[in-house]
Design an enzyme around this catalytic site. Sequence first.
Site, PDB file in Angstrom:
ATOM      1  N   LYS A 249       1.057  -1.017   0.029  1.00 36.95           N
ATOM      2  CA  LYS A 249      -0.180  -0.075   0.424  1.00 36.95           C
ATOM      3  C   LYS A 249       0.702   0.769   0.312  1.00 36.95           C
ATOM      4  O   LYS A 249       2.205   1.655   0.828  1.00 36.95           O
ATOM      5  CB  LYS A 249      -1.045   0.530   1.189  1.00 36.95           C
ATOM      6  CG  LYS A 249      -2.164   1.029   1.014  1.00 36.95           C
ATOM      7  CD  LYS A 249      -2.612   0.938   2.573  1.00 36.95           C
ATOM      8  CE  LYS A 249      -4.237   2.038   2.900  1.00 36.95           C
ATOM      9  NZ  LYS A 249      -4.720   1.662   3.434  1.00 36.95           N
ATOM     10  N   SER A 321      -9.672   2.735   1.841  1.00 41.22           N
ATOM     11  CA  SER A 321      -8.438   2.832   1.601  1.00 41.22           C
ATOM     12  C   SER A 321      -7.009   1.533   1.592  1.00 41.22           C
ATOM     13  O   SER A 321      -6.599   2.511   1.090  1.00 41.22           O
ATOM     14  CB  SER A 321      -7.917   3.868   2.631  1.00 41.22           C
ATOM     15  OG  SER A 321      -6.819   3.298   3.927  1.00 41.22           O
ATOM     16  N   SER A 345     -10.527  -0.258   6.555  1.00 38.74           N
ATOM     17  CA  SER A 345     -10.181  -0.798   5.061  1.00 38.74           C
ATOM     18  C   SER A 345      -8.569  -1.820   4.945  1.00 38.74           C
ATOM     19  O   SER A 345      -8.370  -1.201   4.253  1.00 38.74           O
ATOM     20  CB  SER A 345      -8.973   0.713   5.523  1.00 38.74           C
ATOM     21  OG  SER A 345      -9.293   1.902   5.859  1.00 38.74           O
TER      22      SER A 345
END
Length: 624
Positions: A249, A321, A345
């Site tokens: 990420k 996210s 998330s």
Amino acid sequence: MACYADSEKGGDVFCPIPARSVRRSLHLPMFVLVFTLLLNSNCVSSYSSGYWDFTSSNSTDMERGKLGPKNPSVCSGKAKHLPVCECGFKMLDSCFLNKNKMLEIEKGANDFNIPIIRSNRKLVASTDGGLHNPSCLVFNSAWKAQQLEHEPNKKLNYPSPDGIQRPKSDEDTAFMSILELGQLLKANLITSVELTGIFLKRLKRYGPVLESVVTITEELAYKQAKEADQLLAEGKYLGPLHGIPYGLKDIIAVPNYTTTWGSTSFKDQVLDIEAWVYKRLKSAGAVLVAKLVTGSLAYDDIWFGGRTRNPWNIEEYSTGSSAGPASCTSAGLVPFAIGSETSGSITYPASRCGVTALRPTFGAVGRTGVMSIAESLDKLGPFCRNCVDCVVILDAIRGKDPDDASSRDISFRDPFSVDITKLTVGYLEDAEMEVVHVLQSKGVNMVPFNLSYTVDSVQGILNFTMDVEMLAHFDKWQRSNLDDEYEAQDQWPIELRRARAISAVDYFQAQRARGILIQQVRESFNVDAFIGNATDWEKVCVGNLVGFPVVVVPTGFKKISDAPSNDTRRRTTITTGIYAPPDRDHVALALAIAYQSVTNHHKQRPPIDDLGPNDPIPESPKSL
């Protein structure tokens, strides 16, 4: 990170705006009382004259120095006519103060508070993102009453897949598990360089369609893959991640590559930092192939390059996210990826994209080099093909990070050696009953369960905690008006402006309320684990505030609503969560492994190349 549970919303954060939560010994970012807002916006210089003009024509008990409204906690309806500074007291729910006390506070804020606030800001708020100067107040999620006895870390007894052969197609190879790919590498049936090339090709082909990839780290990937192959040729094997590609990420720093945080404000940012989790994976021999999409500043699935899509339904967004890690793992662009969660998330995008994922115990994985939202809530965890892969990843990245005071060397017992027939597992009313029945057939004692607590402001506690801690990490960003450039104006900009009106006292009261919640949850947790909805917002808030782990497990599919054609292969994924107390990650994983050992929902592939003959999409992957 604030997000929603419907198909259009999703944050590390995933949080409905009316809610969020938190608890005891956490860090206390310096918040500015409303006076700071007012003083710094030049309202104080005009306060006295405006105030006296007002009081001279409106003689009330409050203005004469007496307690104003009959209910001291409720502000007068006339507040909208008061000078701006007096309205500030209303925002702080402090209308019980009379005029003289307000003036006294104003003077004290001007003479005493503001200089300290500005001095502290100069020390710690010159850089955004929370990468430096963490709080000295640390949240510890361990339940002392149930803490595991200290055991030396033991090598886990991973299952060894038998008879693994290299598939004829790269597509089939791309959907193999970590342990299966590892067998191919060890048997010299494929090289890490070849394997890396397969995933780089898929990232280039499907990443633009899914809007799920920020940066392809091709040069680094081939360098690491060649090193992995060389070590194998020398007879040196680093473990099950040796030569395995993966994605991070894009809030996780890797030198020489941008770490954009998904935001226009930081899209060119290059951090000369090796994140702790990246170091751990590199030392395990894993090969980084891409930095994957995070929602802007880790909120929902909107980023500066678009909005990440769900491979199971290309016209639907992935939510949360950690959108890129979930979408890319689901579509076979990487064998696994590392995401993060502050409040939903990991659980939301994993559920939307139909992948197996683990939100580990708070503190299990170090966060040095990772953009911070809330130091008392942020967690890193894996998105994988199956629960066995989640065990492999957690074992590789867990441990005490010397630069992250919240991290702990949690005791992680071997999930493969857990005798599940000795476990009592609860199930909530919203649990997927197939999971309950499968585990029951495996000898698990399944019982109805209710997670009991009386705290009624759980979602609000989470919001207070997350927004205030986030604002402490992005104080400069907001003060520079960079929030005007934010990709979704109804998300962080609104929440962080609102956080300016939360006093340090009220933030601390929220942590005390969090402490009560943790105590009540601990006392009601009379099972070894429980099964329940992974995206129910209240449970997301409670789980993150308390810090306990959850494994998200795919359990099936259903037809999408408003299908474009009868022959569409688009589906809505169904998942459930397997929850355990803090430091019992191995219990939740053992149960998930048992369930997946006799089901194949996690082995299904999204129809990204085969939606149906009468089922067009705006940008077909085949056209790339």
